[in-house]
Enzyme design. Sequence first.
Site, PDB file in Angstrom:
ATOM      1  CB  SER A  10      31.396  37.793  36.965  1.00 39.58           C
ATOM      2  OG  SER A  10      30.755  38.453  35.883  1.00 39.58           O
ATOM      3  CE  LYS A  11      38.706  37.503  36.823  1.00 43.61           C
ATOM      4  NZ  LYS A  11      39.786  37.221  37.735  1.00 43.61           N
ATOM      5  NE  ARG A  12      33.779  35.303  32.180  1.00 43.48           N
ATOM      6  CZ  ARG A  12      34.910  34.865  31.659  1.00 43.48           C
ATOM      7  NH1 ARG A  12      35.397  35.440  30.589  1.00 43.48           N
ATOM      8  NH2 ARG A  12      35.576  33.859  32.177  1.00 43.48           N
TER       9      ARG A  12
END
Length: 487
Positions: A253-255
């Site tokens: 995930s881009k987090r």
Amino acid sequence: MSDTVRVRIAPSPTGDPHVGTAYVGLINYAYARQNKGQFLLRIEDTDRERSTRESEQAIYDSLRWVGLEWDEGPDVGGPFGPYRQSERGDIYREHAMLLVRSGAAYPCFCATEELEKIRLRQRELKRQTGYDGTCRGIPKEQALARMAAGEPHVIRLRVPEGRTTVIDRLRGNVEIENEQIDDQVLLKTDGFPTYHLANVVDDHLMGITDVIRAEEWISSTPKHLMLYTAFGWQPPRFAHLPLLRNKDKSKISKRKNPVSLLYYQQIGVLPETMRNFLALLGHSMPDERELFELDEFVKEFSFDRVSLGGPVFDIEKLLWLNGMRIRAMAPEVLAGRIRDHLYALDRLTAMVPMAQERMRTLGDFAEVTSFYLVMTPKLAADDLREACKTRTTKEAATLLAGAIEKLDALRAFDKELVETTLRAYCEELQITTGDLFGLFRVAITGRKAAPPLIESMVILGRAVSSQRLRAAAEALKALPEPKKKEG
Ligand code: GLU
């Protein structure tokens, strides 16, 4: 089904091109080339709200950057086109009607509010949520007449009784009871298809022999198999590749990791490293070597050597591999690559107006623009703290996180959109733009004073900008709060 292998990737053009698309693309490409087959690119843009042509273009550019070439696709044509789903509406409608006529599907006239009520009731009773079958029993002639009279409806698949077995090349047989599957919507009220219908119809009409896609779609496969049966078509072979993971093993995930291919391109990862790295995710070469070229991967790829253990997208490893490749290059070759990357003319042309006012010598350009060119600007704790003004570092981090979310949701990343979005965000929170932009400036440039902020973000692009904002939010969270004065 044809004897020649035909495979495809079918990305949806929403947002930045994803590393997962390149990963799945690479495996499909290798399988096609190894078998002297064809590799197709289909654009699945049935989500009209979120699909954009910019995103579609970015998919082409970044897949080509990684080194994948497709034999058929919207931009290169081919005998089975159009390859963009938004141009195939009639085909889907015709196919949905075929199923209604045969009884394998039926129109459903239930209003959205009714369905919502049913769902709420099911939830209250802690039952499996799903369509309750109200329109299933309407006699076909009557249903067809109501459709012809223009009554709003969706078309649903009549899920048959029994069980469905997915034969997955990597996982063996996966069995599922059909009663667990809802009567899927195939065609929406507006006449647009859902993913399931469009995907199956296209795979069949485009002669796809092998569907090789990410694990997240495996729960759709039983529905797809039911559709193949309903149409009387032979299904393709399926292989669901393992999901890429963050270091902590959660789904990528881009987090936690930049997931945009544009990010890696922008920071100066070599395309040959990117494909080499992707080819190491969940697949090993027979001699376990880690450094190899695309043609070697094409030769050696085998489903037998794909492991399902959840490959980790480890940026440290990517950078290590990139460093190895850089060190192995002849200096004059590397010089050319550096020039092409750092001083590509379009990038230079964008940066020059940012720097011009601040230059006395040509050499000053390097100083003024260094923050564009480095992978991550260094963030000084004092600057970060100062930019928080009266806020705690945690509050400032939250402020940044909210802004990142807004920026990530934008359909495009241009000056006007970015600016109005950030201003609206400040208004919503009733803070001054100065407060937000001060934080942004340090995050994006690592400096307190710098060339125009929004323009700089646009030059860096969304992927790099949001990564820098995220890194600053993380750094803020990690900063100890200053001690409160006593007394
Ligand atoms: N449109 C789907 C995606 O975005 C395609 C999934 C598939 O390959 O069937 O990945």
